[in-house]
Each structure stands twice: as structure tokens, then as C-alpha cells.
Design a protein around this motif. Structure first.
Motif, PDB file in Angstrom:
ATOM      1  N   ARG A 187       1.609  -6.956   5.754  1.00 32.10           N
ATOM      2  CA  ARG A 187       2.654  -6.881   6.805  1.00 32.10           C
ATOM      3  C   ARG A 187       2.580  -8.182   7.601  1.00 32.10           C
TER       4      ARG A 187
ATOM      5  N   ASP B  95       2.086   5.188  14.461  1.00 31.27           N
ATOM      6  CA  ASP B  95       1.257   5.435  13.278  1.00 31.27           C
ATOM      7  C   ASP B  95       0.227   4.325  13.187  1.00 31.27           C
TER       8      ASP B  95
ATOM      9  N   GLY C  13      11.244   7.651   6.008  1.00 34.21           N
ATOM     10  CA  GLY C  13      11.624   6.625   5.040  1.00 34.21           C
ATOM     11  C   GLY C  13      10.458   6.130   4.241  1.00 34.21           C
ATOM     12  N   GLY C  14      10.657   4.925   3.844  1.00 38.32           N
ATOM     13  CA  GLY C  14      11.656   3.922   4.165  1.00 38.32           C
ATOM     14  C   GLY C  14      11.811   3.671   5.683  1.00 38.32           C
TER      15      GLY C  14
ATOM     16  N   MET D 109      -4.169   6.461   1.756  1.00 38.86           N
ATOM     17  CA  MET D 109      -3.991   7.417   0.643  1.00 38.86           C
ATOM     18  C   MET D 109      -3.197   6.740  -0.458  1.00 38.86           C
TER      19      MET D 109
ATOM     20  N   TYR E 110      -3.470   7.765  10.004  1.00 39.46           N
ATOM     21  CA  TYR E 110      -3.419   8.054   8.562  1.00 39.46           C
ATOM     22  C   TYR E 110      -4.596   7.416   7.842  1.00 39.46           C
ATOM     23  N   PRO E 111      -5.400   8.227   7.145  1.00 37.58           N
ATOM     24  CA  PRO E 111      -6.389   7.599   6.255  1.00 37.58           C
ATOM     25  C   PRO E 111      -5.639   6.983   5.085  1.00 37.58           C
TER      26      PRO E 111
ATOM     27  N   GLN F  35       0.628   0.576  12.226  1.00 42.27           N
ATOM     28  CA  GLN F  35      -0.495   0.456  11.260  1.00 42.27           C
ATOM     29  C   GLN F  35      -1.734  -0.148  11.884  1.00 42.27           C
TER      30      GLN F  35
ATOM     31  N   GLY G  72       5.863   2.785  13.094  1.00 43.46           N
ATOM     32  CA  GLY G  72       4.767   2.493  12.153  1.00 43.46           C
ATOM     33  C   GLY G  72       4.107   1.167  12.473  1.00 43.46           C
TER      34      GLY G  72
ATOM     35  N   PHE H 234       0.822  -1.227   0.000  1.00 45.31           N
ATOM     36  CA  PHE H 234       0.000   0.000   0.000  1.00 45.31           C
ATOM     37  C   PHE H 234       0.851   1.271   0.000  1.00 45.31           C
ATOM     38  N   CYS H 235       2.160   1.142   0.233  1.00 43.55           N
ATOM     39  CA  CYS H 235       2.992   2.316   0.551  1.00 43.55           C
ATOM     40  C   CYS H 235       3.417   3.075  -0.707  1.00 43.55           C
ATOM     41  N   CYS H 236       3.261   4.400  -0.677  1.00 46.77           N
ATOM     42  CA  CYS H 236       3.565   5.221  -1.860  1.00 46.77           C
ATOM     43  C   CYS H 236       4.874   5.991  -1.708  1.00 46.77           C
ATOM     44  N   PHE H 237       5.594   5.747  -0.636  1.00 48.99           N
ATOM     45  CA  PHE H 237       6.834   6.505  -0.447  1.00 48.99           C
ATOM     46  C   PHE H 237       7.927   5.937  -1.349  1.00 48.99           C
TER      47      PHE H 237
ATOM     48  N   GLU I 119      11.654   7.932  12.191  1.00 46.34           N
ATOM     49  CA  GLU I 119      10.629   6.897  11.960  1.00 46.34           C
ATOM     50  C   GLU I 119      11.281   5.519  11.932  1.00 46.34           C
ATOM     51  N   THR I 120      10.560   4.547  12.418  1.00 45.36           N
ATOM     52  CA  THR I 120      11.023   3.178  12.245  1.00 45.36           C
ATOM     53  C   THR I 120       9.826   2.225  12.274  1.00 45.36           C
ATOM     54  N   THR I 121      10.108   0.933  12.124  1.00 45.29           N
ATOM     55  CA  THR I 121       9.026  -0.054  12.219  1.00 45.29           C
ATOM     56  C   THR I 121       9.226  -0.856  13.501  1.00 45.29           C
TER      57      THR I 121
HETATM   58  C1  SAM Z   1       6.889   6.373   5.380  1.00 50.42           C
HETATM   59  S1  SAM Z   1       6.178   5.382   6.571  1.00 50.42           S
HETATM   60  C2  SAM Z   1       7.610   5.067   7.576  1.00 50.42           C
HETATM   61  C3  SAM Z   1       7.352   4.156   8.747  1.00 50.42           C
HETATM   62  C4  SAM Z   1       7.908   2.772   8.668  1.00 50.42           C
HETATM   63  N1  SAM Z   1       8.616   2.499   7.483  1.00 50.42           N
HETATM   64  C5  SAM Z   1       6.811   1.737   8.821  1.00 50.42           C
HETATM   65  O1  SAM Z   1       6.200   1.381   7.829  1.00 50.42           O
HETATM   66  O2  SAM Z   1       6.582   1.295   9.916  1.00 50.42           O
HETATM   67  C6  SAM Z   1       5.247   6.526   7.574  1.00 50.42           C
HETATM   68  C7  SAM Z   1       3.810   6.163   7.719  1.00 50.42           C
HETATM   69  O3  SAM Z   1       3.102   6.481   6.547  1.00 50.42           O
HETATM   70  C8  SAM Z   1       1.892   5.758   6.563  1.00 50.42           C
HETATM   71  N2  SAM Z   1       1.605   5.331   5.207  1.00 50.42           N
HETATM   72  C9  SAM Z   1       2.409   4.712   4.325  1.00 50.42           C
HETATM   73  N3  SAM Z   1       1.769   4.511   3.158  1.00 50.42           N
HETATM   74  C10 SAM Z   1       0.522   5.011   3.298  1.00 50.42           C
HETATM   75  C11 SAM Z   1      -0.619   5.111   2.460  1.00 50.42           C
HETATM   76  N4  SAM Z   1      -0.607   4.638   1.219  1.00 50.42           N
HETATM   77  N5  SAM Z   1      -1.735   5.701   2.957  1.00 50.42           N
HETATM   78  C12 SAM Z   1      -1.750   6.186   4.203  1.00 50.42           C
HETATM   79  N6  SAM Z   1      -0.708   6.119   5.045  1.00 50.42           N
HETATM   80  C13 SAM Z   1       0.413   5.544   4.603  1.00 50.42           C
HETATM   81  C14 SAM Z   1       2.068   4.585   7.508  1.00 50.42           C
HETATM   82  O4  SAM Z   1       1.208   4.753   8.607  1.00 50.42           O
HETATM   83  C15 SAM Z   1       3.521   4.706   7.917  1.00 50.42           C
HETATM   84  O5  SAM Z   1       3.728   4.323   9.242  1.00 50.42           O
END
Ligand code: SAM
Ligand code: SF4
Length: 416
Positions: free
Chosen positions: A164, A189, A96-97, A223, A220-221, A152, A150, A55-58, A125-127
Motif C-alpha cells: 500500500r 481496520d 468491497g473492493g 488470513m 484482522y489477523p 491496515q 481500511g 495480500f487481499c483475498c476478496f 467500507e472505504t479506504t
Molecule cells: C474488503 S477490505 C475493504 C476495505 C478497503 N478496500 C481497504 O482496503 O481499505 C476489508 C478489510 O479486510 C481486511 N483484509 C483484506 N484482506 C485481508 C487478508 N488477506 N487477511 C486479513 N485481513 C484482510 C483489511 O483489513 C480490509 O480493511
């Protein structure tokens, strides 16, 4: 209706993010560095993760040790370039990451920052998976002030749906116990409105956070960027934004009404106000690292997302900025208003100092609309967001982040 309306206005404005230009004019950077260099925060992006969440867009890549070690060398070179331009950072945000993937490199990098700048605050930030007694002790020694984890969700079924799978909710609880009380602020988060997530699952996540007495939570909704959205919808059918408000109401009732204070529309803290977002805390910020975005004096500055592109530019002694967008004065005023409202209030005097004009003359139509909609109230020069306004303001921010996600996806897929 109101959240939908304000969200769609920001969505349309946000499309302009795609109008970033490759003609990068960095001439104003040195004057900004000399005049305002001590009022700019530094965001440091570490784009490596041990597994990639669907799901992550970073901007994130699967961790490879050698590549990550060389990346830390480039980061130093990039920070040096900003130092040479006169920037004097005090406040640092590692995102991050996963910034903790290489603890020895992180430690050396923070030591280097301390030698170069007057470091006052570090957020990182960390996991949960990264947190061992050893890493926690190291993070304490490094002087991390705010640790953001993070999580979730604590619900194993949902974590599995999120992809996850390697870490269970009960393990996150144990890891959080390990860090509580060891940093000025511990943040978790938590995500909401993920497909298949029920209101009950979310209520239970909120209850665990409260029962544990954690300092802060950022909710976080979901996104997703356009392609991530397609993938989620292929797997789970629909990403239903109409459910979002019901999740948010749980936050209002269970968190806000229990005495937590909103630092932003999504971030709630016990005790004193503890700021979450570097984009709220500072009007201007520089981003270093692959795929980071900075904002300086009305310009958005976007770094190369590709690790190779980033390395090549830095190796040539060039700032790795590959896209920029100069906001018009009105856009800049609106962006300022959006970020301040997301941080729950805007000081009219601060607006005057930044723009040399009264907010009531610059943004009169916006203010009338927000007041009539019950989103804001004004008293003694402070324009604050009402309880009723929190969800619409969050929706505006979500649309802004969604346009950033679209930009990120475009850059990543085009190898920019
Ligand atoms: C860039 S991440 C870094 C945290 C760490 N890498 C982790 O995943 O535990 C920061 C936060 O962005 C949120 N996040 C990441 N992708 C997302 C998405 N597509 N929509 C909403 N929140 C998102 C998550 O809650 C995540 O903990
Ligand atoms: S959510 Fe965190 S761990 Fe997962 S891919 Fe994104 S940055 Fe990496």
C-alpha cells in the motif's frame, strides 16, 4: 494448545466449503422471502479498487469506469429480484473492493434502496485515500451510519511491505480527523501478524487509534488464501502464525483493558455496543454483487465471481447464484454457535427459537468442551465468551474465513 485444537476442528469442518455444489436449488428462496424477508440483512459487494493490494483475498478488480457503471445497473436488477421474492431489507452493508469508487452511482443506488425499502442502517467500507471533504460530505448526505476505513497500519515501512505504497500513515491520520464525529460510528481496520510486522509497530498502531479517540477498531489477523500465502512466503519467507497470540495480547491489554467493549472477538468499540459484522448481527443475510456470499435458513449461496458471468446471468433475469451448500442441521447449529460466540455471546432462547430445540441437547459435547476449556461461561440463559476464550473464538472464525478465502480463490481462478 486450545486455540490450535479448536482452530484445526474448524479448519477440517471448513474444508467442506469446497464441497459447494453447482446444482443450485433456489426453491426455498420465495418461502424464506415471504416468511422471514424482514429479518434478513443485505450485503452489497462493490468489487472495484484503484490499486490491488497483494495480500487481499476478496473478489476485486482494477477499477474501470464503464464496467463499474454497468455493474451498478446489474446490482439494481438483482436487488429487484429479491424484492419480488418478498424480501424487505432494513439493514445494508456495502463492502468491497471499494464501494466509494463511483460516488454518483453509489448515491443513485442508495436513493433507489430508500425508495424501495425502509432503510434503517447503512454500513460502508472505504479506504483512507478515497476520503476527501467532498466525498465525506456526500457520504453524510447519503445517511451512512457506520463508516469503516481500511487503514491496515499507520506505519509507513509496513504499509510499503503490504504493497500500500500510495498512501502514508500520516495521511490516514488526517483523513480520519476529517470523518470523526460525522457518522454514528467510525471504524478503522488494522491488520496484525503481517510478515515483518513487529509487536512494537502494532502497539504503536493501537496507540494512535486510542489517542485519536476513534469509535471502533476491527483488528484482522492476516488470513491469506493458499496462493496469496505462497506469494507472501516467497517474498517474506514465513507467515508465522505462532506470533499471532502475542499480537492479540496487545489488543487485550491495550484496548480491552482501556474500557473498549468487544462487539466481536476482533472488533472493539467505545461507548455503546456498535456492531461490526453483518454475519453476527443477523442470522440470515443475502449477498448481492459479484462474488458475494449469502446465508439463508441453513443454505450458503455463492454468487458468480466473474464480472462477465455475473452480468450474463443478471441480464437473463436470473439470480447470479452459481454455487450453494445446504448445511445439515448439526452443521447449521454449529455455524450459528460459531458466529454467536464470535459476537461474544449466545442466547439459549434465541437458539431454541431458531432450531426448536435446546442448545444443551443439540450441542452438548461442544458446550462441555468449551466450558472445560474456560472459553465460555453460562448464566441465566446467556452463554458468554470469557476473556480467555476470545483468542480461541477468533481463531475459529479465522479458520472459517480462511476456508471462505480458499473458496474465493478457487472461484476467481476458475472464472466461476
Ligand atoms: C474488503 S477490505 C475493504 C476495505 C478497503 N478496500 C481497504 O482496503 O481499505 C476489508 C478489510 O479486510 C481486511 N483484509 C483484506 N484482506 C485481508 C487478508 N488477506 N487477511 C486479513 N485481513 C484482510 C483489511 O483489513 C480490509 O480493511
Ligand atoms: S484491501 Fe481493500 S483496497 Fe486493497 S485490494 Fe482489498 S478491497 Fe481493494
Amino acid at each position: 494448545m486450545i486455540p490450535w485444537f479448536v482452530g484445526s476442528v474448524v479448519r477440517n469442518e471448513g474444508k467442506k466449503f469446497l464441497r459447494f455444489t453447482g446444482d443450485v436449488d433456489l426453491s426455498q428462496l420465495s418461502s424464506e422471502g415471504e416468511t422471514r424477508g424482514d429479518r434478513v440483512s443485505l450485503y452489497i459487494h462493490i468489487p472495484f479498487c484503484r490499486t490491488l493490494c497483494p495480500f487481499c483475498c476478496f473478489n476485486r478488480y482494477l477499477f474501470k469506469e464503464e464496467q463499474a457503471r454497468s455493474y451498478f445497473i446489474d446490482l439494481r436488477k438483482e436487488v429487484d429480484m429479491y424484492g419480488a421474492l418478498g424480501f424487505k431489507f432494513n439493514d445494508f452493508y456495502f463492502g468491497g473492493g471499494t464501494p466509494t469508487v463511483l460516488m454518483d452511482e453509489l448515491g443513485d443506488f442508495i436513493a433507489y434502496l430508500r425508495a424501495k425499502f425502509d432503510v434503517r442502517r447503512i454500513s460502508l467500507e472505504t479506504t483512507p485515500r478515497e476520503l476527501t471533504p467532498d466525498t465525506v460530505a456526500q457520504l453524510q448526505t447519503l445517511g451512512i451510519n457506520r463508516l469503516s476505513v481500511g487503514v491496515q497500519s499507520f506505519d509507513n515501512t509496513l504499509l510499503k511491505a503490504m504493497g500500500r505504497t500510495l498512501f502514508k500513515g500520516e495521511d490516514s491520520i488526517e483523513k480520519l480527523k476529517l470523518v470523526q464525529g460525522k457518522f454514528d460510528t467510525v471504524n478503522v481496520d488494522l491488520m496484525f501478524n503481517f510478515p515483518t510486522q513487529t509487536l512494537e509497530q502494532f502497539r504503536s498502531d493501537v496507540k494512535i487509534f486510542k489517542d485519536m479517540g476513534i469509535d471502533q477498531a476491527t483488528f484482522y489477523p492476516l488470513m491469506p488464501s493458499p496462493h496469496k500465502m505462497d506469494a507472501l512466503e516467497r517474498k517474506f519467507r514465513r507467515v508465522d502464525t505462532s506470533r499471532e497470540k502475542r499480537f492479540y495480547d496487545i489488543i487485550l491489554h491495550e484496548v480491552l483493558d482501556s474500557g473498549y467493549k468487544p462487539a466481536t472477538a476482533w472488533c472493539f468499540s467505545r461507548g455503546d455496543r456498535m456492531i461490526d459484522e453483518y454475519i453476527i448481527d443477523y442470522d440470515d443475510y443475502i449477498g448481492v454483487g459479484a462474488g458475494s456470499v449469502g446465508f439463508l435458513g441453513g443454505d450458503f449461496l455463492v454468487n458468480s465471481f466473474s464480472l462477465e458471468g455475473y452480468h450474463n446471468l443478471v441480464a437473463q433475469g436470473k439470480l447470479p447464484i452459481v454455487r450453494m451448500r445446504r448445511l445439515s442441521e448439526l452443521e447449521h447449529c454449529r455455524y450459528y454457535m460459531l458466529t454467536q460466540f464470535f459476537g461474544m455471546g449466545l442466547n439459549a432462547e434465541s437458539f431454541r427459537k431458531r432450531f426448536g430445540a435446546d442448545i444443551h441437547s443439540k450441542l452438548w459435547a461442544e458446550l462441555i468442551f468449551f466450558k472445560m476449556a474456560g472459553i465460555i461461561q453460562e448464566r441465566d440463559g446467556l452463554i458468554s465468551v470469557s476473556r480467555r476464550g476470545m483468542y480461541p473464538v477468533g481463531t475459529m472464525m479465522k479458520e472459517f474465513f480462511a476456508s471462505l478465502n480458499t473458496l474465493r480463490e478457487y472461484c476467481i481462478e476458475s472464472g466461476i
